[in-house]
Design a protein around this motif. Structure first.
Motif, PDB file in Angstrom:
ATOM      1  N   ASP A 197       0.864  -1.186   0.000  1.00 58.22           N
ATOM      2  CA  ASP A 197       0.000   0.000   0.000  1.00 58.22           C
ATOM      3  C   ASP A 197       0.892   1.225   0.000  1.00 58.22           C
ATOM      4  O   ASP A 197       2.042   1.161   0.446  1.00 58.22           O
ATOM      5  CB  ASP A 197      -0.855   0.050   1.272  1.00 58.22           C
ATOM      6  N   ASP A 198       0.345   2.349  -0.426  1.00 60.37           N
ATOM      7  CA  ASP A 198       1.047   3.633  -0.393  1.00 60.37           C
ATOM      8  C   ASP A 198       2.433   3.540  -1.027  1.00 60.37           C
ATOM      9  O   ASP A 198       3.402   4.095  -0.525  1.00 60.37           O
ATOM     10  CB  ASP A 198       1.178   4.152   1.047  1.00 60.37           C
TER      11      ASP A 198
ATOM     12  N   ALA B 238       3.831   7.967  -7.717  1.00 54.40           N
ATOM     13  CA  ALA B 238       3.005   7.486  -6.614  1.00 54.40           C
ATOM     14  C   ALA B 238       1.992   6.495  -7.181  1.00 54.40           C
ATOM     15  O   ALA B 238       1.246   6.821  -8.112  1.00 54.40           O
ATOM     16  CB  ALA B 238       2.300   8.638  -5.933  1.00 54.40           C
TER      17      ALA B 238
ATOM     18  N   ASN C 131      -1.177   4.926  -6.488  1.00 55.46           N
ATOM     19  CA  ASN C 131      -2.248   5.258  -5.553  1.00 55.46           C
ATOM     20  C   ASN C 131      -3.241   4.136  -5.288  1.00 55.46           C
ATOM     21  O   ASN C 131      -4.394   4.392  -4.985  1.00 55.46           O
ATOM     22  CB  ASN C 131      -2.996   6.495  -6.056  1.00 55.46           C
ATOM     23  N   SER C 132      -2.803   2.918  -5.398  1.00 50.11           N
ATOM     24  CA  SER C 132      -3.687   1.798  -5.089  1.00 50.11           C
ATOM     25  C   SER C 132      -2.844   0.664  -4.514  1.00 50.11           C
ATOM     26  O   SER C 132      -1.623   0.743  -4.473  1.00 50.11           O
ATOM     27  CB  SER C 132      -4.409   1.323  -6.352  1.00 50.11           C
TER      28      SER C 132
END
Length: 97
Positions: free
Chosen positions: A45-46, A63, A65-66
Protein backbone atom coordinates in the motif's frame (compact mmCIF):
# COMPACT_ATOMS: atom_id res chain seq x y z
CA UNK A 1 25.00 -17.14 19.91
CA UNK A 2 22.62 -15.31 17.60
CA UNK A 3 19.08 -16.54 17.13
CA UNK A 4 18.40 -18.02 13.70
CA UNK A 5 15.61 -16.47 11.67
CA UNK A 6 14.35 -17.69 8.32
CA UNK A 7 13.92 -15.24 5.42
CA UNK A 8 10.13 -15.59 5.29
CA UNK A 9 9.95 -15.00 9.06
CA UNK A 10 11.82 -11.74 8.61
CA UNK A 11 9.41 -10.63 5.88
CA UNK A 12 6.46 -11.68 8.06
CA UNK A 13 7.70 -9.43 10.87
CA UNK A 14 7.73 -6.50 8.41
CA UNK A 15 4.00 -6.72 7.60
CA UNK A 16 2.37 -3.39 8.35
CA UNK A 17 5.63 -1.46 8.21
CA UNK A 18 7.48 0.48 5.53
CA UNK A 19 9.74 -1.55 3.26
CA UNK A 20 12.31 -0.47 0.68
CA UNK A 21 12.66 -2.75 -2.36
CA UNK A 22 15.37 -2.86 -5.01
CA UNK A 23 14.00 -4.39 -8.18
CA UNK A 24 16.03 -6.03 -10.93
CA UNK A 25 17.36 -3.27 -13.11
CA UNK A 26 17.44 0.16 -11.53
CA UNK A 27 13.94 0.58 -10.13
CA UNK A 28 13.26 1.10 -6.42
CA UNK A 29 9.91 0.83 -4.65
CA UNK A 30 9.03 2.08 -1.17
CA UNK A 31 5.70 1.19 0.45
CA UNK A 32 3.86 -0.43 3.32
CA UNK A 33 3.96 -4.24 3.22
CA UNK A 34 0.49 -5.77 3.52
CA UNK A 35 1.24 -9.39 2.64
CA UNK A 36 3.35 -11.90 0.73
CA UNK A 37 3.41 -15.52 -0.37
CA UNK A 38 6.00 -18.32 -0.54
CA UNK A 39 7.30 -16.92 -3.85
CA UNK A 40 7.88 -13.51 -2.21
CA UNK A 41 5.20 -11.87 -4.35
CA UNK A 42 4.43 -8.76 -2.28
CA UNK A 43 1.26 -6.74 -1.71
CA UNK A 44 2.03 -3.08 -0.94
CA UNK A 45 0.00 0.00 0.00
CA UNK A 46 1.05 3.63 -0.39
CA UNK A 47 3.81 2.59 -2.78
CA UNK A 48 6.12 4.98 -4.60
CA UNK A 49 8.23 3.84 -7.56
CA UNK A 50 11.56 5.52 -8.36
CA UNK A 51 13.00 4.99 -11.84
CA UNK A 52 16.00 6.70 -13.45
CA UNK A 53 15.61 8.27 -16.88
CA UNK A 54 18.55 6.89 -18.89
CA UNK A 55 18.59 9.89 -21.27
CA UNK A 56 18.51 12.77 -18.79
CA UNK A 57 19.68 11.15 -15.57
CA UNK A 58 16.62 12.51 -13.75
CA UNK A 59 14.70 10.30 -11.36
CA UNK A 60 11.01 9.73 -12.01
CA UNK A 61 8.92 9.46 -8.83
CA UNK A 62 5.56 7.77 -9.41
CA UNK A 63 3.01 7.49 -6.61
CA UNK A 64 1.07 4.24 -7.10
CA UNK A 65 -2.25 5.26 -5.55
CA UNK A 66 -3.69 1.80 -5.09
CA UNK A 67 -2.80 -1.54 -3.59
CA UNK A 68 -0.17 -3.18 -5.81
CA UNK A 69 1.26 -6.65 -6.32
CA UNK A 70 4.99 -6.97 -7.01
CA UNK A 71 6.21 -10.12 -8.72
CA UNK A 72 8.77 -11.84 -6.50
CA UNK A 73 10.87 -12.84 -9.54
CA UNK A 74 11.67 -9.17 -10.16
CA UNK A 75 12.75 -8.37 -6.58
CA UNK A 76 16.50 -8.27 -5.93
CA UNK A 77 16.68 -6.93 -2.34
CA UNK A 78 14.17 -6.23 0.46
CA UNK A 79 15.01 -3.87 3.31
CA UNK A 80 12.32 -3.90 6.01
CA UNK A 81 11.75 -0.76 8.07
CA UNK A 82 13.81 2.36 8.04
CA UNK A 83 14.60 4.68 5.20
CA UNK A 84 16.62 4.20 2.03
CA UNK A 85 20.29 5.23 2.26
CA UNK A 86 21.33 8.67 1.04
CA UNK A 87 22.76 7.32 -2.24
CA UNK A 88 19.52 5.57 -3.28
CA UNK A 89 17.18 6.76 -6.04
CA UNK A 90 14.41 7.24 -3.48
CA UNK A 91 16.49 9.52 -1.28
CA UNK A 92 17.81 11.49 -4.27
CA UNK A 93 14.30 12.06 -5.67
CA UNK A 94 12.86 13.06 -2.29
CA UNK A 95 15.72 15.50 -1.65
CA UNK A 96 14.96 17.29 -4.95
CA UNK A 97 11.31 17.85 -4.05
Amino acid sequence: MATKILPLELIDKAIGSKIWILMRGKTEVVGVLRGFDDYVNLVLDDAIEYTPDTRTGDITRTALNSEILLNGNQIAVLIPGGSPPEDSLAAAADNKS
